[in-house]
Design a protein around this motif. Structure first.
Motif, mmCIF file in Angstrom:
data_model
loop_
_atom_site.group_PDB
_atom_site.id
_atom_site.type_symbol
_atom_site.label_atom_id
_atom_site.label_comp_id
_atom_site.label_asym_id
_atom_site.label_seq_id
_atom_site.Cartn_x
_atom_site.Cartn_y
_atom_site.Cartn_z
ATOM 1 N N ALA A 197 2.715 -3.136 -7.037
ATOM 2 C CA ALA A 197 2.092 -2.043 -6.832
ATOM 3 C C ALA A 197 2.006 -0.962 -7.955
ATOM 4 O O ALA A 197 0.873 -0.275 -8.283
ATOM 5 N N LYS B 235 7.412 -3.878 -5.407
ATOM 6 C CA LYS B 235 7.201 -2.552 -6.305
ATOM 7 C C LYS B 235 6.363 -2.755 -7.665
ATOM 8 O O LYS B 235 5.780 -1.728 -8.051
ATOM 9 N N GLN C 202 0.997 -1.141 0.033
ATOM 10 C CA GLN C 202 0.039 -0.056 -0.032
ATOM 11 C C GLN C 202 0.848 1.112 -0.023
ATOM 12 O O GLN C 202 0.466 2.433 -0.814
ATOM 13 N N ASP D 199 -0.573 -2.348 -10.222
ATOM 14 C CA ASP D 199 -2.011 -2.080 -9.615
ATOM 15 C C ASP D 199 -2.274 -0.636 -9.692
ATOM 16 O O ASP D 199 -3.572 -0.224 -10.225
ATOM 17 N N LYS D 200 -1.380 0.396 -9.720
ATOM 18 C CA LYS D 200 -1.727 1.796 -9.830
ATOM 19 C C LYS D 200 -2.051 1.853 -11.562
ATOM 20 O O LYS D 200 -3.018 2.700 -11.622
ATOM 21 N N TYR E 6 10.810 6.209 -8.251
ATOM 22 C CA TYR E 6 10.234 4.772 -7.759
ATOM 23 C C TYR E 6 11.022 3.630 -7.776
ATOM 24 O O TYR E 6 11.229 3.426 -9.116
ATOM 25 N N HIS F 11 -5.392 0.878 -12.306
ATOM 26 C CA HIS F 11 -6.641 2.045 -11.773
ATOM 27 C C HIS F 11 -6.632 3.196 -12.361
ATOM 28 O O HIS F 11 -7.570 3.863 -12.887
ATOM 29 N N ASN G 38 3.563 1.650 -1.389
ATOM 30 C CA ASN G 38 4.539 1.698 -2.543
ATOM 31 C C ASN G 38 3.235 2.462 -3.571
ATOM 32 O O ASN G 38 3.769 3.195 -4.369
ATOM 33 N N ILE G 39 2.024 1.961 -3.428
ATOM 34 C CA ILE G 39 0.875 2.682 -4.368
ATOM 35 C C ILE G 39 0.823 3.932 -3.839
ATOM 36 O O ILE G 39 0.674 4.902 -4.831
ATOM 37 N N GLU G 40 0.972 4.203 -2.539
ATOM 38 C CA GLU G 40 0.882 5.841 -2.539
ATOM 39 C C GLU G 40 2.064 6.622 -2.913
ATOM 40 O O GLU G 40 1.894 7.833 -3.139
#
Length: 350
Positions: A165, A162, A27, A168-169, A44, A172, A29-31
């Motif tokens: 994430a 990493k 989470q 996933d990002k 990143y 989205h 890493n997503i942030e």
């Protein structure tokens, strides 16, 4: 499941074995991928990539400082040296093969037996010290490579998180979940995220390939350490026992030869003394017998004495005759002189 298989499965399914701590990091890493900040995508995963680069430097340094081929060659030459040193051919140097390898080598061809033993013992001790140094280095390398492997596993796990994430990002964002102010740069954001994911996938692949490489290096180092262990605690002690036996046998042989020489010398002295005693006894007996007067010598001496007496008698008779003749001659001369004087006296008187 072994470590390599686990890494492969994590590579394909990074979220399967996520624990609570990993989910929290996932989470975070997503942030971190806050696309409202332009540099977030650039930075990143750079921390993990930097650590993996440092890990590679550590491996390179380890390989550079430990020359396995040199250690193997040293072991082979050590065994060859021990074999050569165990030969009994006096026409060869006891240390013929390691002069180029070990600057401390000394030749023992012209040394005494004890000096040969001392020189060989000193050289073997130096070989042991050299091999022990290599062994310590290899054991340190093995331990360090084990730590490097564990660190590589950790970095592999982190880079997987990493990637997961970032994917996933990306999903989205593609689904329209992004800040309204970023709507005009979404195509660029998607392109940059895809590039970052590919970059991290490459890093993950390098980490995955690095795992068996580390294990192979570790296995090689461990194998060489085992070989050194065998050389130090099996080969060299066995050789030491053999060389002690060899030198002990040589000492015994030398003692036997010395005893034989002493026995031979004693026998020669006995014979020589017996011969001298025989010679002395014979000469003494002859000298003792020579003290008796030889009858032949007495007879010869008696004959010479008789001849001397006869000669003396003859000389005396001849002398007596000569004296008689001289007396007659003197008497005649005297009578003649007297007659002459008488005639002379009478003639003067008339």
């Amino acid at each position: 499941m072994d470590d390599i298989s686990l890494l492969r499965e994590l590579s394909d399914n990074p979220e399967i074995y996520l624990e609570d701590e990993d989910r929290e990091l996932f989470q975070k890493n997503i942030e971190l991928l806050d696309i409202s900040q332009a540099n977030n995508i650039t930075l990143y995963g750079s921390d993990i990539q930097k650590k993996m680069a440092e890990l590679s430097e550590m491996m390179i340094k380890s390989i550079g400082e430990t020359n396995v081929d040199e250690i193997s060659e040293t072991i082979d030459q050590t065994v060859e040296y021990l074999s050569e040193s165990n030969e009994n051919d006096e026409s060869k140097s006891l240390l013929p093969k390691l002069s180029a390898k070990f600057s401390w080598q000394k030749k023992t061809k012209l040394l005494t037996l004890q000096n040969k033993y001392d020189v060989i013992t000193q050289n073997v001790e130096k070989i042991e010290s050299s091999l022990e140094s290599h062994q310590v280095r290899l054991m340190k390398d093995t331990a360090m490579l084990d730590q490097i492997y564990k660190m590589n596993q950790e970095y592999f796990r982190l880079v997987n998180l990493k990637i997961a994430a970032a994917k996933d990002k990306l999903e989205h964002i593609r689904a329209g979940d992004y800040p309204a102010e970023c709507a005009d740069i979404i195509p660029d954001i998607i392109d940059r995220l895809e590039r970052k994911i590919l970059e991290l996938e490459t890093t993950k692949t390098i980490s995955l390939q690095q795992a068996p490489q580390i294990r192979m290096l570790q296995a090689n180092a461990a194998a060489m350490a085992d070989k050194l262990q065998s050389t130090l605690y099996t080969v060299i002690p066995l050789w030491k026992n053999q060389i002690v036996i060899a030198f002990g046998t040589e000492h015994t042989r030398a003692a036997i030869e010395a005893d034989k020489k002493l026995t031979d010398m004693s026998n020669q002295l006995l014979i020589k003394n017996a011969q001298n005693l025989k010679m002395l006894t014979v000469e003494t007996q002859k000298a003792r017998d020579d003290n008796n007067i030889d009858p032949k010598a007495l007879g010869e001496a008696n004959r010479i004495l008789i001849e001397s007496l006869d000669e003396i008698t003859r000389i005396q008779q001849e002398g007596k005759l000569k004296r008689y003749q001289a007396e007659q001659e003197l008497s005649r001369i005297d009578d003649e002189m007297k007659g002459r004087l008488y005639l002379a006296s009478n003639g003067s008187k008339s």
